[in-house]
Motif scaffolding. Structure first.
Motif, mmCIF file in Angstrom:
data_model
loop_
_atom_site.group_PDB
_atom_site.id
_atom_site.type_symbol
_atom_site.label_atom_id
_atom_site.label_comp_id
_atom_site.label_asym_id
_atom_site.label_seq_id
_atom_site.Cartn_x
_atom_site.Cartn_y
_atom_site.Cartn_z
ATOM 1 N N ASN A 155 0.319 -0.815 0.366
ATOM 2 C CA ASN A 155 0.121 -0.159 0.554
ATOM 3 C C ASN A 155 0.906 0.788 -0.265
ATOM 4 O OD1 ASN A 155 -2.329 -0.834 0.213
ATOM 5 N ND2 ASN A 155 -2.464 -1.267 1.915
ATOM 6 N N PHE A 156 1.259 0.955 -0.775
ATOM 7 C CA PHE A 156 2.724 2.553 -0.487
ATOM 8 C C PHE A 156 2.524 2.822 -1.867
ATOM 9 C CE2 PHE A 156 6.764 2.025 1.855
ATOM 10 C CZ PHE A 156 5.925 2.303 3.319
ATOM 11 N N ASN A 157 2.593 4.033 -1.908
ATOM 12 C CA ASN A 157 2.742 5.089 -3.349
ATOM 13 C C ASN A 157 3.742 5.879 -3.593
ATOM 14 O OD1 ASN A 157 2.865 7.350 -1.475
ATOM 15 N ND2 ASN A 157 0.931 7.969 -1.560
ATOM 16 N N ARG A 158 3.856 6.604 -4.688
ATOM 17 C CA ARG A 158 5.328 6.632 -5.005
ATOM 18 C C ARG A 158 6.106 7.212 -3.806
ATOM 19 N NH1 ARG A 158 6.721 10.158 -10.987
ATOM 20 N NH2 ARG A 158 9.132 10.558 -10.161
ATOM 21 N N LYS A 159 5.679 8.518 -3.336
ATOM 22 C CA LYS A 159 6.207 9.632 -2.276
ATOM 23 C C LYS A 159 6.344 8.419 -0.904
ATOM 24 C CE LYS A 159 4.688 13.132 1.030
ATOM 25 N NZ LYS A 159 3.878 14.561 1.180
ATOM 26 N N LEU A 160 5.642 7.255 -1.215
ATOM 27 C CA LEU A 160 6.166 6.822 0.227
ATOM 28 C C LEU A 160 7.388 5.880 -0.099
ATOM 29 C CD1 LEU A 160 2.395 5.197 1.773
ATOM 30 C CD2 LEU A 160 4.166 7.308 2.919
ATOM 31 N N LEU A 161 8.108 5.327 -1.117
ATOM 32 C CA LEU A 161 8.613 4.360 -1.750
ATOM 33 C C LEU A 161 9.911 5.564 -2.192
ATOM 34 C CD1 LEU A 161 6.641 2.840 -4.711
ATOM 35 C CD2 LEU A 161 8.075 1.707 -2.691
ATOM 36 N N HIS A 302 -3.694 10.916 8.085
ATOM 37 C CA HIS A 302 -3.025 10.800 8.792
ATOM 38 C C HIS A 302 -1.708 10.900 8.300
ATOM 39 C CE1 HIS A 302 0.091 7.876 9.642
ATOM 40 N NE2 HIS A 302 -0.489 7.292 10.672
ATOM 41 N N PRO A 303 -0.753 11.384 8.410
ATOM 42 C CA PRO A 303 0.261 11.552 7.688
ATOM 43 C C PRO A 303 0.850 11.139 6.451
ATOM 44 C CG PRO A 303 1.280 11.332 9.367
ATOM 45 C CD PRO A 303 0.190 11.319 9.686
ATOM 46 N N TYR A 304 0.372 9.743 6.513
ATOM 47 C CA TYR A 304 0.852 8.470 5.997
ATOM 48 C C TYR A 304 -0.040 8.122 5.294
ATOM 49 C CZ TYR A 304 5.729 8.325 7.765
ATOM 50 O OH TYR A 304 7.145 8.243 8.835
ATOM 51 N N TYR A 305 -1.464 8.702 4.929
ATOM 52 C CA TYR A 305 -2.018 7.935 4.356
ATOM 53 C C TYR A 305 -1.768 7.965 2.766
ATOM 54 C CZ TYR A 305 -6.487 7.629 2.319
ATOM 55 O OH TYR A 305 -7.923 6.867 1.526
ATOM 56 N N PRO A 306 -2.082 6.994 1.986
ATOM 57 C CA PRO A 306 -1.415 6.337 0.953
ATOM 58 C C PRO A 306 -2.030 6.678 -0.525
ATOM 59 C CG PRO A 306 -1.685 4.446 1.385
ATOM 60 C CD PRO A 306 -2.658 5.831 3.117
ATOM 61 N N PHE A 307 -3.422 7.047 -0.718
ATOM 62 C CA PHE A 307 -4.243 7.281 -1.451
ATOM 63 C C PHE A 307 -4.703 9.129 -1.631
ATOM 64 C CE2 PHE A 307 -5.671 3.030 0.314
ATOM 65 C CZ PHE A 307 -4.706 2.392 0.070
ATOM 66 N N SER A 308 -4.036 9.688 -1.120
ATOM 67 C CA SER A 308 -4.464 10.972 -1.445
ATOM 68 C C SER A 308 -3.554 11.346 -3.011
ATOM 69 C CB SER A 308 -4.612 11.804 -0.119
ATOM 70 O OG SER A 308 -2.831 11.240 -0.103
ATOM 71 N N GLU A 309 -2.712 10.534 -3.230
ATOM 72 C CA GLU A 309 -2.278 10.901 -3.684
ATOM 73 C C GLU A 309 -2.792 10.122 -5.292
ATOM 74 O OE1 GLU A 309 1.191 13.096 -3.871
ATOM 75 O OE2 GLU A 309 0.642 13.358 -1.588
ATOM 76 N N GLU A 310 -2.588 10.699 -6.300
ATOM 77 C CA GLU A 310 -2.177 10.129 -7.867
ATOM 78 C C GLU A 310 -2.396 8.797 -7.600
ATOM 79 O OE1 GLU A 310 -2.158 10.825 -12.864
ATOM 80 O OE2 GLU A 310 -0.777 12.004 -11.521
ATOM 81 N N TYR A 311 -0.776 8.990 -6.969
ATOM 82 C CA TYR A 311 -0.950 7.061 -7.574
ATOM 83 C C TYR A 311 0.997 7.018 -6.399
ATOM 84 C CZ TYR A 311 3.467 9.413 -10.546
ATOM 85 O OH TYR A 311 4.802 8.760 -11.534
#
Length: 311
Positions: A155-161, A302-311
């Motif tokens: 469940n990581f988006n690009r930003k978290l990766l 949440h600060p790490y919520y992954p689904f607010s980014e496009e991908y």
């Protein structure tokens, strides 16, 4: 060509992951004994990739099934690629190894497979006080200690990766990123980004999902009822589910299929003896709605919520 390798993808750490895996998350109505029996059927059919988690509360049953199939000679331990997931309440670095050792004890297997760091927003208070990179470093230490062969994320988006990939002193890249992915959410941009970083995308909920009221809107669309998908399935004399799984494999995605029904388990494995045409693939690509079943709406702040980014 080694048939095991031809149905596997090489990870960036040198290990091989089968491109088709069995999901083991069971709804409340499924008896624990049925989990054991389903996994034994799946291994008999040919599934060598078993995806599990602490959260699923059935690691003992999963381990029992694998051990029994090893004992009867169906498979060897090295044939099985086993994945577990670190639950968010164990993200503090000092708890990571304990959590992995607990899972291994429940499994009673002689060595582990892969450990995933999921971006699960439950346990919010824990996550808000934990640095993601510190948790990753704890996973790296588990790999160095021989407690796991590979480490990845979920469940990581690009930003978290990029947080992990750009971490100073990074020792191991994530081998994979397990995310929701199906014809209505094809994750094409995230897939291309992961490919560019030599990270394998792993698809969960690849057949859509049951309308679990705890997670999924009751009026959510049903992927396997899609007319286009069913028309392609009819053309190939296959089920819509087989087409949805084959679609992922052909685009370079490792795909998980969850079922506790013997007939369906066997059907889900029968995706290696047919091929979708370029026109089929384009048509299925066109079904994308960026529709997410698992929105984790309770954690949007949440600060790490992954689904607010496009991908």
């Amino acid at each position: 060509m080694d048939p095991k390798r031809s149905r596997s993808v090489k990870l960036n750490d040198g290990h091989f992951m089968p491109v088709l895996g069995l999901g083991t998350a069971a709804s409340e109505g499924v008896p624990k004994s049925k989990v054991t029996e389903a996994i034994k059927v799946a291994i008999d059919v040919g599934f060598h990739h078993i995806d599990a988690a602490y959260l699923y509360e059935n690691e003992e049953e999963v381990g029992k099934a694998i051990r029994e199939k090893i004992a009867d000679g169906t498979v060897k331990r090295e044939d099985i690629f086993y994945t577990t997931k670190l639950w968010s309440t164990f993200f503090r670095p000092e708890l990571v190894q304990q959590a992995l050792e607990r899972s291994l004890k429940k499994l009673q297997l002689d060595y582990p497979g892969e450990e995933l760091l999921p971006k699960d927003a439950s346990g919010k208070v824990i996550l808000e006080t934990v640095d993601l990179c510190d948790t990753w470093e704890a996973l790296e230490k588990c790999k160095d200690a021989g407690l796991t062969k590979s480490i990845g994320v979920s469940n990581f988006n690009r930003k978290l990766l990029e947080m992990i990939l750009n971490k100073p002193g990074l020792k191991y890249k994530p081998v994979c990123n397990q995310v929701e992915c199906h014809p209505y959410l094809n994750q094409s941009k995230l897939l291309e980004f992961c490919k560019s970083k030599d990270i394998v995308l792993v698809a969960y909920s690849a057949l859509g999902t049951q309308r679990d009221p705890n997670w999924v809107d009751k009026d959510s669309p049903v992927v396997l009822e899609d007319p286009t998908l069913n028309a392609i399935a009819k053309k190939h004399n296959r089920s819509a589910g087989q087409v949805a799984l084959r679609y992922q494999v052909q685009r370079g995605v490792v795909v998980l299929a969850k079922s506790f029904n013997e007939k369906r388990i066997k059907e889900n494995f029968q995706i290696f003896d047919f091929e979708l045409t370029p026109e089929d693939m384009k048509a299925i690509d066109g079904l994308n709605k960026n529709y997410r079943y698992f929105k984790l709406a309770f954690a949007t702040d949440h600060p790490y919520y992954p689904f607010s980014e496009e991908y």
